[in-house]
Design an enzyme around this catalytic site. Structure first.
Site, mmCIF file in Angstrom:
data_model
loop_
_atom_site.group_PDB
_atom_site.id
_atom_site.type_symbol
_atom_site.label_atom_id
_atom_site.label_comp_id
_atom_site.label_asym_id
_atom_site.label_seq_id
_atom_site.Cartn_x
_atom_site.Cartn_y
_atom_site.Cartn_z
ATOM 1 N NE ARG A 77 -3.474 2.277 2.768
ATOM 2 C CZ ARG A 77 -3.323 3.168 3.752
ATOM 3 N NH1 ARG A 77 -2.460 2.944 4.737
ATOM 4 N NH2 ARG A 77 -4.046 4.257 3.783
ATOM 5 C CG HIS A 121 -1.312 8.915 3.354
ATOM 6 N ND1 HIS A 121 -1.428 7.558 3.586
ATOM 7 C CD2 HIS A 121 -0.993 9.463 4.549
ATOM 8 C CE1 HIS A 121 -1.159 7.309 4.866
ATOM 9 N NE2 HIS A 121 -0.895 8.455 5.472
ATOM 10 C CD GLU A 166 -5.280 7.546 9.724
ATOM 11 O OE1 GLU A 166 -4.845 8.627 10.153
ATOM 12 O OE2 GLU A 166 -4.931 6.447 10.184
ATOM 13 C CG ASN A 294 -5.378 3.199 8.720
ATOM 14 O OD1 ASN A 294 -5.430 2.196 8.019
ATOM 15 N ND2 ASN A 294 -4.923 4.360 8.277
ATOM 16 C CE1 TYR A 296 -0.233 2.755 13.633
ATOM 17 C CE2 TYR A 296 -2.179 3.884 12.787
ATOM 18 C CZ TYR A 296 -0.931 3.316 12.575
ATOM 19 O OH TYR A 296 -0.399 3.299 11.310
ATOM 20 C CD GLU A 370 -1.813 3.955 8.119
ATOM 21 O OE1 GLU A 370 -1.607 4.430 9.261
ATOM 22 O OE2 GLU A 370 -1.973 4.653 7.117
HETATM 23 C C1 FCB Z 1 -1.709 7.229 10.651
HETATM 24 C C2 FCB Z 1 -1.264 7.756 9.307
HETATM 25 C C3 FCB Z 1 0.113 7.295 8.887
HETATM 26 C C4 FCB Z 1 1.071 7.250 10.066
HETATM 27 C C5 FCB Z 1 0.470 6.492 11.212
HETATM 28 C C6 FCB Z 1 1.383 6.354 12.405
HETATM 29 O O1 FCB Z 1 -2.602 8.127 11.211
HETATM 30 O O2 FCB Z 1 -2.177 7.379 8.309
HETATM 31 O O3 FCB Z 1 0.553 8.128 7.858
HETATM 32 O O4 FCB Z 1 1.428 8.528 10.412
HETATM 33 O O5 FCB Z 1 -0.715 7.092 11.622
#
Ligand code: FCB
Length: 468
Positions: A77, A121, A166, A294, A296, A370
């Site tokens: 990607r 992006h 995002e 995505n 985290y 992600e």
């Molecule tokens: C996301 C983004 C990516 C990177 C990660 C850590 O929000 O899409 O570009 O910065 O976080």
């Protein structure tokens, strides 16, 4: 020890973004983007760092694709830099820019790797920002034109087209809190940007359907898992409001063709949403082959009582202005650790929870586009990078994804963020997310232990969960 097995058809990939890795910011006719302007503005990024050189991927792309091939990944990607292929954001396309991405796509296909291309992006051509940026409707129309140019050039050589990465960040961090480019802090503009990004997504999606009918269409959202601090009605309502701003402001138009009524009511003091024209929401609801997610970390909220100290720990950077427009009475609480180097809490079960959204939209396949972690990696005396914490993070999150699949959620692939250490936006080069280390003095690439671990997982489909 328990080993969990993924089927052969499961797609393992890695992800990057143009401004974070390419460098060559002024080469071959590339125009400036909002991230060039922002990163070159004193005080905006850590240590004043910019993406001018980054990981020099513009020159080293072939070697980088060799790494993807050696990792044995089925997909890569990447994102296309709008100002590289259409420098001012409108008018003629720039052949040198299109040629770069054409070589990249062919390079992937030659190596047997599926190209997954993100159209946007975050690197908006500066000229379009000067004309108003995402808060103005014309930017969505420019985006449709840009999409026509790149899809005409790369067409169905690209396996999956992702319109936006995002849009939450583009709108609320770019125009609300100002911690991302273009750094504006105008709440009403942030909501107008939300809408024009949704519209841009739909317009570009139609372009893909027309010009590359065999390609897959997707969008990537950073959906938030939002938990109320208590089951009090006020805290539960705070969570509902943040869910509306974070998730349903995009899922509503994109998947159901309408903004949620509670979002419009909650933000009525900020805007009357008159920038939404009849038919826009239907355009945004272009059917998706796959929804990219995505993930985290997770979010904990409470209703603010109006006088006690606030913590505002939402993980989205420090600013006197909140990205949560119209929700000043919601506070974001610190979460229990452990944390990554971003200060983000590590919460794998929240990923399982998030993926259950697949059941709310039956028939909508999902992909994790992600997931990954920044840690302060050290190069050991043996020259290796023993990034055990990153391996542990990946193992636990991939396990959480496996849990969702066992619960019947249709998750088809996983992309680790990121292939390489790179320019982490406002945090510059200090935060390293790569499974491959980049030495920014020499541009040398070194596989971290996590890269070796991920290669084994992709080769065998076997997730070793011994530590859980
Ligand atoms: C996301 C983004 C990516 C990177 C990660 C850590 O929000 O899409 O570009 O910065 O976080």
């Amino acid at each position: 020890m328990t080993a969990r097995t993924f089927p052969e058809s499961f797609l393992w990939g890695s992800a990057t973004a143009a401004y974070q890795i390419e460098g060559a910011a002024t080469e071959d006719g590339r125009g400036p983007s909002i991230w060039d302007t922002y990163s070159h503005t004193p005080g905006r990024t850590l240590n004043g760092e910019t993406g001018d050189v980054a990981a020099d991927h513009y020159h080293r792309w072939a070697q980088d694709l060799d790494h993807v091939a050696e990792l044995g990944l089925g997909a890569y990607r990447f994102s296309i830099s709008w100002p590289r292929v259409q420098p001012g954001g409108s008018g003629r396309f720039h052949q040198a820019g299109l040629d770069f991405y054409s070589r990249l796509v062919d390079g992937l296909l030659e190596r047997g790797i599926r190209p997954v291309a993100t159209m946007y992006h975050w690197d908006l051509p500066q000229e379009l920002e000067d004309a108003g940026g995402w808060p103005v409707r014309d930017t969505a129309l420019r985006f449709e034109d840009y999409a026509s140019g790149i899809v005409a050039a790369l067409g169905d050589r690209v396996h999956t087209w992702t319109t936006l990465n995002e849009p939450w960040c583009s709108a609320y961090l770019g125009y609300g809190s100002g911690v991302h480019a273009p750094g504006r802090t105008e709440p009403a503009a942030a909501l107008a940007a939300v809408h024009h990004l949704n519209l841009a997504h739909g317009l570009a999606g139609r372009v893909v359907r027309e010009l590359a009918p065999t390609a897959e269409l997707s969008v990537t959202l950073n959906l938030h898992v939002i938990r109320p601090a208590s089951d009090s009605a006020a805290d539960v309502d705070a969570a509902r409001r943040i869910d509306a701003l974070a998730n349903r402001a995009f899922l509503g138009p994109m998947l159901t063709g309408a903004y949620p009524a509670d979002l419009l009511a909650d933000t009525a003091g900020v805007t009357d949403w008159s920038f939404v024209r009849s038919g826009d929401e239907k355009v945004a609801a272009v059917p998706l082959d796959v929804l990219g997610v995505n993930y985290y970390s997770s979010t904990l909220v409470r209703a603010w009582d109006g006088h006690s100290a606030r913590s505002d720990s939402d993980g989205h950077g420090a600013s006197a202005h909140s990205p949560w427009v119209g929700a000043d009475d919601v506070d974001f609480l610190p979460q229990p650790g452990p944390y990554t180097a971003m200060g983000w809490n590590i919460d794998p079960p929240a990923l399982t929870e998030l993926l259950r959204l697949g059941r709310e939209y039956p028939g909508q396949p999902l992909m994790i586009t992600e997931n990954g972690a920044a840690f302060d990696d050290a190069v050991s005396a043996d020259g290796r990078i023993h990034d055990d914490r990153r391996i542990d993070y990946l193992r636990r999150h991939i396990g959480a994804m496996a849990d969702a699949r066992e619960q019947g959620v249709d998750v088809r692939g996983y992309f680790v963020w990121s292939l390489l250490d790179n320019f982490e936006w406002g945090y510059g080069y200090e935060r390293r997310f790569g499974i491959i280390r980049v030495d920014y003095d020499t541009q040398e690439r070194t596989w971290k232990d996590s890269a070796h671990w991920y290669r084994r997982l992709a080769a065998t489909g076997e997730l070793d969960q011994a530590r859980d």
